[in-house]
Design a protein around this motif. Structure first.
Motif, PDB file in Angstrom:
ATOM      1  N   LEU A  23       9.779  -1.913  -4.046  1.00 57.80           N
ATOM      2  CA  LEU A  23       8.384  -2.060  -3.630  1.00 57.80           C
ATOM      3  C   LEU A  23       8.196  -1.642  -2.174  1.00 57.80           C
ATOM      4  CD1 LEU A  23       7.419  -5.460  -5.286  1.00 57.80           C
ATOM      5  CD2 LEU A  23       6.408  -3.225  -5.784  1.00 57.80           C
ATOM      6  N   ILE A  24       9.153  -2.015  -1.323  1.00 62.02           N
ATOM      7  CA  ILE A  24       9.055  -1.653   0.088  1.00 62.02           C
ATOM      8  C   ILE A  24       9.182  -0.144   0.255  1.00 62.02           C
ATOM      9  CG2 ILE A  24      10.206  -1.856   2.330  1.00 62.02           C
ATOM     10  CD1 ILE A  24      10.953  -4.747   1.471  1.00 62.02           C
ATOM     11  N   ALA A  25      10.082   0.487  -0.509  1.00 61.70           N
ATOM     12  CA  ALA A  25      10.242   1.941  -0.416  1.00 61.70           C
ATOM     13  C   ALA A  25       8.978   2.666  -0.861  1.00 61.70           C
ATOM     14  CB  ALA A  25      11.436   2.382  -1.276  1.00 61.70           C
ATOM     15  N   VAL A  26       8.388   2.225  -1.965  1.00 59.66           N
ATOM     16  CA  VAL A  26       7.136   2.828  -2.429  1.00 59.66           C
ATOM     17  C   VAL A  26       6.033   2.597  -1.404  1.00 59.66           C
ATOM     18  CG1 VAL A  26       5.336   2.728  -4.198  1.00 59.66           C
ATOM     19  CG2 VAL A  26       7.743   2.659  -4.870  1.00 59.66           C
ATOM     20  N   SER A  27       5.977   1.373  -0.862  1.00 59.53           N
ATOM     21  CA  SER A  27       4.959   1.057   0.148  1.00 59.53           C
ATOM     22  C   SER A  27       5.126   1.927   1.382  1.00 59.53           C
ATOM     23  CB  SER A  27       5.054  -0.423   0.537  1.00 59.53           C
ATOM     24  OG  SER A  27       4.769  -1.265  -0.569  1.00 59.53           O
ATOM     25  N   ALA A  28       6.377   2.175   1.769  1.00 61.86           N
ATOM     26  CA  ALA A  28       6.624   3.023   2.932  1.00 61.86           C
ATOM     27  C   ALA A  28       6.106   4.436   2.707  1.00 61.86           C
ATOM     28  CB  ALA A  28       8.118   3.048   3.247  1.00 61.86           C
ATOM     29  N   ARG A  29       6.322   4.966   1.511  1.00 64.69           N
ATOM     30  CA  ARG A  29       5.816   6.306   1.201  1.00 64.69           C
ATOM     31  C   ARG A  29       4.293   6.336   1.199  1.00 64.69           C
ATOM     32  NH1 ARG A  29      10.217   6.435  -2.498  1.00 64.69           N
ATOM     33  NH2 ARG A  29       8.827   5.908  -4.234  1.00 64.69           N
ATOM     34  N   LYS A  30       3.681   5.307   0.652  1.00 64.34           N
ATOM     35  CA  LYS A  30       2.221   5.255   0.610  1.00 64.34           C
ATOM     36  C   LYS A  30       1.641   5.100   2.013  1.00 64.34           C
ATOM     37  CE  LYS A  30       1.354   5.387  -3.862  1.00 64.34           C
ATOM     38  NZ  LYS A  30       0.452   6.387  -4.492  1.00 64.34           N
ATOM     39  N   VAL A  31       2.251   4.220   2.812  1.00 60.88           N
ATOM     40  CA  VAL A  31       1.789   4.032   4.192  1.00 60.88           C
ATOM     41  C   VAL A  31       1.964   5.324   4.975  1.00 60.88           C
ATOM     42  CG1 VAL A  31       2.350   2.877   6.370  1.00 60.88           C
ATOM     43  CG2 VAL A  31       2.084   1.543   4.280  1.00 60.88           C
ATOM     44  N   ASN A  32       3.052   6.032   4.687  1.00 56.57           N
ATOM     45  CA  ASN A  32       3.342   7.301   5.347  1.00 56.57           C
ATOM     46  C   ASN A  32       2.161   8.253   5.259  1.00 56.57           C
ATOM     47  OD1 ASN A  32       4.323  10.071   5.685  1.00 56.57           O
ATOM     48  ND2 ASN A  32       6.365   9.151   5.687  1.00 56.57           N
ATOM     49  N   GLY A  33       1.492   8.270   4.113  1.00 56.38           N
ATOM     50  CA  GLY A  33       0.397   9.216   3.946  1.00 56.38           C
ATOM     51  C   GLY A  33      -0.984   8.622   4.101  1.00 56.38           C
ATOM     52  N   GLU A  34      -1.104   7.278   4.077  1.00 58.20           N
ATOM     53  CA  GLU A  34      -2.428   6.669   4.009  1.00 58.20           C
ATOM     54  C   GLU A  34      -2.774   5.738   5.163  1.00 58.20           C
ATOM     55  OE1 GLU A  34      -2.740   4.706   0.258  1.00 58.20           O
ATOM     56  OE2 GLU A  34      -2.093   6.459  -0.890  1.00 58.20           O
ATOM     57  N   LEU A  35      -1.831   5.400   6.015  1.00 56.35           N
ATOM     58  CA  LEU A  35      -2.093   4.402   7.052  1.00 56.35           C
ATOM     59  C   LEU A  35      -3.107   4.896   8.067  1.00 56.35           C
ATOM     60  CD1 LEU A  35      -1.295   1.598   8.136  1.00 56.35           C
ATOM     61  CD2 LEU A  35       0.424   2.734   9.544  1.00 56.35           C
ATOM     62  N   ASP A  36      -4.180   4.143   8.223  1.00 58.03           N
ATOM     63  CA  ASP A  36      -5.207   4.448   9.207  1.00 58.03           C
ATOM     64  C   ASP A  36      -4.656   4.143  10.601  1.00 58.03           C
ATOM     65  OD1 ASP A  36      -7.466   4.496  10.873  1.00 58.03           O
ATOM     66  OD2 ASP A  36      -8.787   3.861   9.250  1.00 58.03           O
ATOM     67  N   GLU A  37      -4.885   5.045  11.548  1.00 50.58           N
ATOM     68  CA  GLU A  37      -4.331   4.881  12.894  1.00 50.58           C
ATOM     69  C   GLU A  37      -4.717   3.557  13.518  1.00 50.58           C
ATOM     70  OE1 GLU A  37      -4.181   7.244  17.188  1.00 50.58           O
ATOM     71  OE2 GLU A  37      -5.447   7.978  15.540  1.00 50.58           O
ATOM     72  N   LYS A  38      -5.949   3.104  13.285  1.00 52.94           N
ATOM     73  CA  LYS A  38      -6.383   1.875  13.930  1.00 52.94           C
ATOM     74  C   LYS A  38      -5.693   0.630  13.382  1.00 52.94           C
ATOM     75  CE  LYS A  38     -10.540   1.142  11.028  1.00 52.94           C
ATOM     76  NZ  LYS A  38     -10.657   2.449  10.384  1.00 52.94           N
ATOM     77  N   LYS A  39      -5.021   0.780  12.216  1.00 50.64           N
ATOM     78  CA  LYS A  39      -4.350  -0.372  11.627  1.00 50.64           C
ATOM     79  C   LYS A  39      -2.884  -0.474  12.023  1.00 50.64           C
ATOM     80  CE  LYS A  39      -7.494  -1.106   7.786  1.00 50.64           C
ATOM     81  NZ  LYS A  39      -7.638  -1.422   6.350  1.00 50.64           N
ATOM     82  N   VAL A  40      -2.373   0.509  12.752  1.00 50.20           N
ATOM     83  CA  VAL A  40      -0.979   0.445  13.198  1.00 50.20           C
ATOM     84  C   VAL A  40      -0.737  -0.778  14.079  1.00 50.20           C
ATOM     85  CG1 VAL A  40       0.811   1.595  14.534  1.00 50.20           C
ATOM     86  CG2 VAL A  40      -0.582   2.920  12.948  1.00 50.20           C
ATOM     87  N   PRO A  41      -1.514  -1.007  15.144  1.00 52.47           N
ATOM     88  CA  PRO A  41      -1.272  -2.217  15.937  1.00 52.47           C
ATOM     89  C   PRO A  41      -1.565  -3.495  15.168  1.00 52.47           C
ATOM     90  CG  PRO A  41      -3.266  -1.090  16.689  1.00 52.47           C
ATOM     91  CD  PRO A  41      -2.569  -0.155  15.751  1.00 52.47           C
ATOM     92  N   LEU A  42      -2.482  -3.430  14.186  1.00 49.58           N
ATOM     93  CA  LEU A  42      -2.787  -4.628  13.395  1.00 49.58           C
ATOM     94  C   LEU A  42      -1.597  -5.084  12.565  1.00 49.58           C
ATOM     95  CD1 LEU A  42      -6.440  -4.181  12.054  1.00 49.58           C
ATOM     96  CD2 LEU A  42      -5.587  -5.889  13.667  1.00 49.58           C
TER      97      LEU A  42
END
Length: 346
Positions: A23-42
């Protein structure tokens, strides 16, 4: 609801380690392509907030039990399910390694139970349909409470199933589940109220964080930096001061075990050498076991979690250090995955 190694067989523990790692590996791939910049510090500050909040056990009136925030729903709403999974895993890894909260063999179970159900069940199937994209306070409150209850009920039932399938302790399925579910229903209601309060606060400050489709709404004009600072301050206050006054009553899982077996502790009936190895490793790594200073000699009286004082200066140290470590770990994950995404886009 942090499981100890005494509840989990090596086979079940290993299987849930593999499931959680997947689950963490899949989440990492999804975050890799979808993470909004403003949510990085969050990711970092929300993880620190959840770490601190989990230190506050609140009493459940009339039961002799206590509960604490799981935090998965808060993370899922603020960060999205993929980043939430990585962040809750960061919280639980720091807790297990450095504070001996939850077993190392059971770490995969704890990540799955506290991460999978809120992020991938309650959030997409309950919270999102109920809350919608309008940013309505009433819909947010209803969605937060109901999804938190469902997520915690599912996680509590998973604990029962994993324990019974492990078959290493005398905890009958029927009795154990009938005790676990009601007490976690009460805990889930409190979690739902806290989740609603946090989400409503963020939604009023920045609606686009909670409901991306509401990006045109200005809220009360708070910047991301101001929200981050607010969460840092709250985490510091909770971990550094309020943690002194956490309830000393057993948490819902410990209470359910005692009600089911008549004993406060359970031990593997046929212990494997793996338990001793992992226990020894955890003892070496955990520099503030039980979120307090180590006791020595005659002061030792059973497991650290059963001998917490009502007011312990060590809790402040543990709260501040633990929140800081969680912030760094979750923030580092967010930065790494965001940079990979940015580099790939370039």
């Amino acid at each position: 609801m942090h499981m100890s190694d005494a509840l989990v067989s090596p086979a079940v523990g290993g299987a849930l380690w593999a499931a959680s790692a997947g689950l963490i590996a899949v989440s990492a791939r999804k975050v890799n392509g979808e993470l909004d910049e403003k949510k990085v510090p969050l990711m970092g500050v929300a993880g620190a907030f959840i770490f601190a909040a989990q230190m506050i056990n609140f009493s459940i009136p009339g039961t002799g039990s206590s509960g604490h925030l799981g935090g998965g729903m808060i993370l899922a709403v603020l960060l999205g399910p993929w980043a939430a999974m990585i962040t809750i895993a960061s919280v639980l890894v720091i807790q297990a390694l450095f504070f001996a909260d939850g077993g190392l063999l059971a770490l995969g179970c704890n990540i799955f139970n506290l991460g999978f159900f809120p992020a991938f069940v309650a959030y997409p199937f309950i919270y999102k349909p109920l809350a919608g994209n309008s940013g309505s306070r009433g819909r947010i409150i209803a969605a937060s409470v109901l999804s938190s209850i469902v997520a915690l009920q599912a996680g509590a039932f998973a604990v029962v199933v994993q324990t019974v399938f492990s078959g290493i302790s005398s905890l009958p399925f029927g009795t154990f589940s009938l005790v676990m579910q009601p007490i976690h229903l009460a805990i889930g209601l409190v979690e739902g109220i806290v989740t609603a309060a946090v989400v409503v606060f963020v939604a009023r400050a920045r609606p686009d964080i909670v409901a991306p489709a509401a990006g045109e709404q200005k809220g009360n004009g708070w910047s991301i930096q101001r929200i981050v600072l607010a969460l840092v301050v709250v985490a510091a206050v909770i971990g550094g001061a309020l943690s002194w006054f956490a309830s000393a009553d057993p948490d819902g899982l410990e209470w359910a075990i005692a009600k089911t077996t008549g004993r406060e502790e359970v031990h593997p009936e046929s212990p494997s050498p793996v338990y001793g190895v992992l226990e020894s490793l955890q003892e070496k790594l955990a520099f503030l076991p039980g979120y307090g200073f180590r006791q020595s000699g005659a002061e030792e009286s059973g497991p650290a979690e059963e001998s917490w004082p009502a007011v312990d200066p060590g809790a402040s140290v543990a709260g501040i250090i633990g929140a800081a470590l969680t912030l760094l770990l979750a923030l580092a994950a967010g930065i790494i995955f965001h940079r990979k995404s940015a580099n790939r886009s370039a």
